[in-house]
Scaffold this motif. Structure first.
Motif, PDB file in Angstrom:
ATOM      1  N   SER A  33      43.592  37.628  93.193  1.00  0.00           N
ATOM      2  CA  SER A  33      44.833  38.221  93.657  1.00  0.00           C
ATOM      3  C   SER A  33      45.675  38.583  92.445  1.00  0.00           C
ATOM      4  O   SER A  33      45.338  38.269  91.324  1.00  0.00           O
ATOM      5  CB  SER A  33      45.566  37.236  94.540  1.00  0.00           C
ATOM      6  N   THR A  34      46.768  39.207  92.741  1.00  0.00           N
ATOM      7  CA  THR A  34      47.544  39.788  91.661  1.00  0.00           C
ATOM      8  C   THR A  34      48.840  39.029  91.501  1.00  0.00           C
ATOM      9  O   THR A  34      49.451  38.619  92.465  1.00  0.00           O
ATOM     10  CB  THR A  34      47.868  41.236  92.021  1.00  0.00           C
ATOM     11  N   THR A  35      49.260  38.865  90.286  1.00  0.00           N
ATOM     12  CA  THR A  35      50.534  38.197  90.077  1.00  0.00           C
ATOM     13  C   THR A  35      51.553  39.184  89.537  1.00  0.00           C
ATOM     14  O   THR A  35      51.215  40.238  89.028  1.00  0.00           O
ATOM     15  CB  THR A  35      50.377  37.073  89.051  1.00  0.00           C
ATOM     16  N   ILE A  36      52.782  38.795  89.656  1.00  0.00           N
ATOM     17  CA  ILE A  36      53.873  39.644  89.206  1.00  0.00           C
ATOM     18  C   ILE A  36      54.474  38.971  87.991  1.00  0.00           C
ATOM     19  O   ILE A  36      54.749  37.796  88.018  1.00  0.00           O
ATOM     20  CB  ILE A  36      54.959  39.695  90.282  1.00  0.00           C
ATOM     21  N   HIS A  58      62.046  45.913  97.997  1.00  0.00           N
ATOM     22  CA  HIS A  58      60.754  45.218  98.038  1.00  0.00           C
ATOM     23  C   HIS A  58      60.366  44.605  96.714  1.00  0.00           C
ATOM     24  O   HIS A  58      59.544  43.703  96.670  1.00  0.00           O
ATOM     25  CB  HIS A  58      59.644  46.126  98.585  1.00  0.00           C
ATOM     26  N   TYR A  59      60.973  45.056  95.601  1.00  0.00           N
ATOM     27  CA  TYR A  59      60.702  44.412  94.306  1.00  0.00           C
ATOM     28  C   TYR A  59      61.712  43.300  94.014  1.00  0.00           C
ATOM     29  O   TYR A  59      61.717  42.733  92.928  1.00  0.00           O
ATOM     30  CB  TYR A  59      60.727  45.451  93.182  1.00  0.00           C
ATOM     31  N   HIS A  75      56.023  46.002  87.751  1.00  0.00           N
ATOM     32  CA  HIS A  75      54.609  45.745  88.026  1.00  0.00           C
ATOM     33  C   HIS A  75      54.489  45.065  89.390  1.00  0.00           C
ATOM     34  O   HIS A  75      55.029  43.980  89.584  1.00  0.00           O
ATOM     35  CB  HIS A  75      54.109  44.829  86.893  1.00  0.00           C
ATOM     36  N   MET A  76      53.812  45.728  90.350  1.00  0.00           N
ATOM     37  CA  MET A  76      53.704  45.170  91.708  1.00  0.00           C
ATOM     38  C   MET A  76      52.269  45.262  92.210  1.00  0.00           C
ATOM     39  O   MET A  76      51.502  46.114  91.781  1.00  0.00           O
ATOM     40  CB  MET A  76      54.605  45.956  92.677  1.00  0.00           C
ATOM     41  N   PRO A  77      51.912  44.382  93.158  1.00  0.00           N
ATOM     42  CA  PRO A  77      50.569  44.463  93.748  1.00  0.00           C
ATOM     43  C   PRO A  77      50.498  45.586  94.776  1.00  0.00           C
ATOM     44  O   PRO A  77      51.484  45.875  95.451  1.00  0.00           O
ATOM     45  CB  PRO A  77      50.406  43.112  94.423  1.00  0.00           C
ATOM     46  N   PRO A 128      44.192  46.453  91.093  1.00  0.00           N
ATOM     47  CA  PRO A 128      44.809  46.025  92.347  1.00  0.00           C
ATOM     48  C   PRO A 128      46.343  46.112  92.300  1.00  0.00           C
ATOM     49  O   PRO A 128      47.006  45.666  93.220  1.00  0.00           O
ATOM     50  CB  PRO A 128      44.333  44.579  92.479  1.00  0.00           C
ATOM     51  N   ASP A 129      46.888  46.661  91.237  1.00  0.00           N
ATOM     52  CA  ASP A 129      48.340  46.676  91.092  1.00  0.00           C
ATOM     53  C   ASP A 129      48.805  48.043  90.587  1.00  0.00           C
ATOM     54  O   ASP A 129      48.002  48.882  90.225  1.00  0.00           O
ATOM     55  CB  ASP A 129      48.794  45.584  90.121  1.00  0.00           C
TER      56      ASP A 129
END
Lengths: 112, 217, 654
Positions: free
Chosen positions: B2-5, C547-548, C585-587, C635-636
């Motif tokens: 999964s991806t992290t922020i 949303h961020y 930077h977001m998924p 994925p981001d």
């Protein structure tokens, strides 16, 4: 007392050797500890009680070998390596589950 | 997975040295990967409790052999000694894979991971042989509580090892395809954490299940 | 045990009018949903905005909706049970049906109502409170939700296909073993709990990693809001307790479908080991349910008294102490099993010890309110109702913890009254208080206070009328899980009163739903983002948050940072300057979590009916999707600066 809780801004340093000494020493240690456990128990060097104690202690030592020699347990990108906290509390709960379950369930072996 | 922020919102640098010039391994070089490593440690803590429950069940039920064989008559000393040394060696070779990964040597990493996976397969092969033998002499899960607990505890470990092998193969493929990047470096590091952890679990299995089973006279 | 003797139609045609009613309502509801989505062309919207989202705020909202729906479903179970028990010798429900209803009531309330309610709050509040843009693993977070969702579907569908589980929410062996419990009902229980347990464990790991690794700069652990601290304690318990549930359910399933002998009577099995291991999970689980409520009340007490919480450090310490001690008390659920005086004494003393840190918290909340400028808004009202209710529940808990006396109370209505008082008075009151508290942050409007008060009073009065008589019934000898009772036991009046209380609670719930519906139409808009004059970081954001979350991550200097800034007139420090904005930077959204949840449903279905090909196909689908995810290279994505500037300008913050 809780100072270490706030120590999470410092950059940590990583160490990586040029020759894999840690791995080799860890491997030798794990082999030696295992041979010792097999010899001590299977050759019936001592009576049952002390034998159980010794081989369990050897198994616990093997945890430390794997953790420190192979798993880089003390590393963290910043601040306190919180996984050590996770593992130590996990260990407490593991001991609680096994020891207390044995204690609670003893009556059934007395009954059978 | 999964991806992290990250906090800063800035692009991640992929260089292996922090601003102070100290050595930072590739897998820790961006916060995304570092946090995944931490998350995996937490998973290992949970998996530890899972095995603790299986051990507790085994210990409580180990004398409940009903009409089946007991540990002394079932276990083959030579077999579990072999399995032990194979798995200990694979833990070492896995550690070597991490070492080579940290030195950015993709061929060495792939080679050591391949050796590790092969040793894992040998281990699983021996375990399957043992189980097949047991079942052949009528010692099945349905025979007694002791055997239910034995097959479940040892089998769960074997299942973990098998998943680890499949995982390692997928990482070997990714290493060959993408080389050593922060993402593949992190995957190599994590799969080896898993592998060393399974080695520790096996140490307790051979101590508590096999040795104690054989010497209980 | 294998239901092969049942034809596929036999699973559907049961001849029970209640089940035909449920069949009809499920079909009607499904048709209605499909009709509305198609008519208003909302399928694409549903998929893009909700089913594939990885945004913690939206996932939180979905958890909340699911929790309220499940509260309704299990609430109907409760009303049915109370109707059956209103008078002696009633036959509203048959005994088998009654067994199914009390099983699903307990299982759903704990696992599919309280847990998702807690996860809803964690998702909505924690990242905002610590100044993060999402959780540590947003993709995993979405998997957790969908796995929970499809597990809930699996359990609920058992009512109309195959039959509900009927061995109680604890599902003790050997009653729940293959020898006594044929049919797929028990398998539904085992599989749905197993699947949702995976999601819960992932949530625990996710939030612990989020809180330890993703706090805004300057927010040291001892500057974190207490709700976030309560989630630390909760996550720790989840990580160390849920594996025990996984194991115990798996072993019982192996017993049932592979004929092993863990918990059978024959071949050396030991059913008591099931009970032992179930509660290794089960007791920490009740603290998983209560600790987030403690966190909520700490936030509410401080906010609505306009005072910093009294004894912050002792609050943190007692949270951690409760989670530690709660791991050493599990045997108090089976004192009467006969494990001996030593065991019972140890666990009795440990159980009583939990009262100490809990008492510390109660007193700290009281001292927080003492000399505060208290405003009685809906969240505060629920908090005020919680303190006496939970304290009474805690005290009857100490009575139950006294092992010798427990032989009198065990499995009687005294126990029923006790755990409903702590679970409703503690957990549910806490969740409702939190719902009112964070509702404007979620949706941008307030819930109506007038209807809220009606719901509050009805629910509270109903609660006491329903459950206080049950303590007395327990002392008079009425046991739990009795489907009826004869005349002349002296139980009739109290049971009748209790049923009236349950109906009042039911009306209270309906008014609560009406409050939500009414507020959607007429609710006061929250234009400031800070309707309660709050203290923590989430109230510095607009409602609902973009949303961020944070266009620029703030640097924290104080505990209750936002309050501190407001007190010293320094709100401008959180004001955003265009030159500080960087690409965020977001998924990316992903359909895989939904499909993984669906695959778990297929796996569960396969095991329930022992159609192993189906189970294997489902497992394969899960592995394929995980492998595809692992191979994904991007994925981001980055939100460009212009888009952030545009959003923030529209919100009036630039």
């Amino acid at each position: 007392m809780m100072n270490f809780l706030d120590d999470d801004t410092k950059e940590r340093k990583f160490h990586e050797e040029n020759f894999p000494w840690k791995g080799i020493i860890g491997y030798i240690m794990s082999i030696v500890l295992t041979i010792f456990a097999f010899w001590f128990s299977l050759d019936h060097v001592s009576s049952l009680g002390p034998t159980l104690f010794v081989i369990l202690a050897l198994a616990v030592l093997q945890i430390f070998v794997q953790m420190f020699m192979f798993m880089h347990v003390t590393e963290s990108d910043k601040g306190f390596p919180w996984q050590t906290f996770g593992l130590i509390s996990g260990l407490i709960f593991v001991i609680a589950i096994v020891a207390l379950s044995m204690w609670i369930m003893t009556f059934s072996s007395m009954a059978s | 997975m999964s991806t992290t922020i990250d906090h800063t919102g800035a692009q991640h640098g992929h260089d292996s040295h922090s601003s102070t010039g100290a050595f930072v391994p590739l897998e820790y070089s961006d916060p995304d990967n570092a946090i995944k490593i931490f998350g995996f440690w937490l998973f290992l803590a949970a998996d530890m409790v899972l095995f603790a429950c299986l051990f507790a069940t085994f210990i409580v039920l180990r004398t409940h052999i009903a009409n089946g064989p007991d540990a002394q008559h079932l276990f083959d000393v030579k077999g579990f000694i072999e399995e032990t040394f194979i798995l200990l060696t694979s833990s070492f070779t896995g550690g070597m894979a991490t070492f080579f990964m940290r030195h950015r040597r993709v061929k060495g990493t792939v080679a050591w991971l391949t050796v590790t996976a092969l040793l894992g397969m040998a281990f699983v092969g021996l375990e399957i042989t043992e189980f097949v033998h047991d079942v052949g002499i009528g010692a099945t899960m349905q025979t007694s509580a002791f055997l239910s607990a034995f097959f479940t505890l040892v089998g769960t470990h074997g299942l973990h090892v098998s998943i680890g092998i499949a995982w390692m193969i997928s990482i070997i493929v990714q290493l060959i395809r993408y080389g050593i990047t922060p993402a593949t470096a992190r995957k190599v590091f994590i799969v080896n954490l898993y592998w060393h952890f399974l080695d520790v679990v096996w140490v307790f299995i051979f101590t508590v299940v096999y040795i104690m089973g054989v010497i209980h006279a | 045990m294998p239901p092969s003797h049942l034809s596929h139609w036999g699973l559907l045609i049961t001849g029970d009018p209640l089940i035909y009613g449920a069949d009809a309502s499920i079909v009607l509801a499904t048709v209605a949903i499909i009709f509305v989505l198609t008519k208003y062309k909302k399928w694409g919207w549903l998929w893009r905005e909700w089913l594939t989202t990885v945004d913690h705020k939206k996932i939180g909202i979905m958890y909340l909706i699911a929790a309220v729906l499940m509260l309704f479903r299990a609430g109907v179970d409760a009303e049915l049970m109370r109707t059956q028990l209103a008078l002696p010798n009633l036959h509203v429900l048959g005994p088998e049906h009654y067994d199914q209803i009390f099983t699903t009531h307990g299982t759903i309330m704990l696992l599919f109502m309280a847990m998702p309610f807690i996860f809803a709050l964690m998702n909505i509040a924690v990242p905002l409170q610590i100044g993060a843009r999402d959780v540590a693993f947003p993709f995993l977070n979405a998997i957790s939700f969908w796995v929970f969702f499809f597990a809930a579907m699996l359990l609920n569908i058992s009512f109309v296909i195959g039959g509900s589980p009927d061995a109680g929410w604890t599902s003790y062996a050997p009653l729940a073993g293959a020898g006594f419990d044929t049919g797929p009902g028990e398998n539904f229980y085992l599989l749905s709990l197993q699947i949702t347990g995976i999601g819960s464990l992932a949530t625990g790991i996710n939030f612990l990693a989020t809180i330890f690794k993703m706090r805004a700069p300057g927010m040291k652990l001892m500057k974190m809001p207490l709700f976030t601290w309560s989630i630390v304690a909760t996550s720790i318990l989840i990580i160390y307790a849920f594996p025990a549930l996984t194991v115990v359910l798996t072993l019982l399933l192996i017993d049932r479908i592979a004929g092993a002998h863990f918990f059978t009577i024959a071949a050396g099995g030991n059913p008591m080991m099931y009970i032992n291991m179930f509660w290794i999970w089960g007791h920490p689980e009740v603290y998983i349910l209560i600790l987030p409520a403690f966190g909520v009340f700490s936030e509410i007490a401080a906010t609505f008294s306009r005072k910093a919480v009294f004894g912050y450090k002792s609050m943190v310490f007692s949270l951690l102490l409760i989670s530690l001690i709660s791991y050493f008390v599990w045997a108090h659920h089976f004192f009467t099993m006969g494990a001996g005086a030593g065991v019972n004494s140890f666990f009795a003393v440990a159980s009583m010890l939990v009262g100490i840190p809990t008492g510390v918290k109660i007193f700290n909340w009281l001292f927080t309110m003492f000399h505060g400028r208290i405003r009685i808004k809906m969240p505060m009202l629920w908090m005020l109702a919680f303190i006496p209710c939970f304290t009474m529940g805690g005290m009857t808990g100490v009575m139950l913890a006294a092992a010798p006396a427990d032989y009198q109370y065990h499995n009687s209505y005294f126990l029923i009254a006790h755990f409903h008082q702590v679970l409703i008075g503690g957990t549910l009151f806490g969740m409702l208080a939190a719902m009112y508290y964070w509702w404007p942050k979620m949706f941008g409007f307030m819930l109506n206070e007038y209807w809220g008060k009606w719901a509050f009073w009805l629910f509270n009065i109903g609660f006491y009328v329903c459950f206080e008589p049950q303590y007395i019934l327990g002392l008079m000898g009425m046991q739990r899980r009795m489907y009826t009772y004869p005349k002349g036991m002296g139980w009739t009046d109290l049971n009748f009163i209790s049923t009236i209380g349950a109906y009042i609670m039911g009306i209270g719930f309906l008014v609560l739903v009406w409050d939500i519906v009414y507020s959607i139409k007429y609710g006061e808009r929250d234009l400031t983002g800070d309707p309660w004059d709050g203290r923590t970081l989430e109230w510095s954001l607009p409602s609902p948050a973009p949303h961020y979350n944070f266009a620029v991550i703030p640097t924290i200097t104080h505990r209750d940072h936002w309050w501190e800034l407001k007190q010293t007139g320094r709100q401008d420090e959180l004001k955003i300057h265009e030159q500080d904005i960087r690409p965020i930077h977001m998924p990316k959204n992903s359909g895989k979590p939904f499909l993984i949840g669906l695959s778990f449903f297929v796996v569960g279905w396969g095991f329930v009916f022992e159609w192993y090909i189906l189970a294997v196909l489902g497992l394969l689908a899960i592995f394929v999707m995980m492998f595809m995810r692992s191979a994904e290279q991007h994925p981001d994505y980055h939100i460009p600066v212009e888009e952030v500037v545009h959003t923030e300008t529209a919100l009036g913050r630039l």
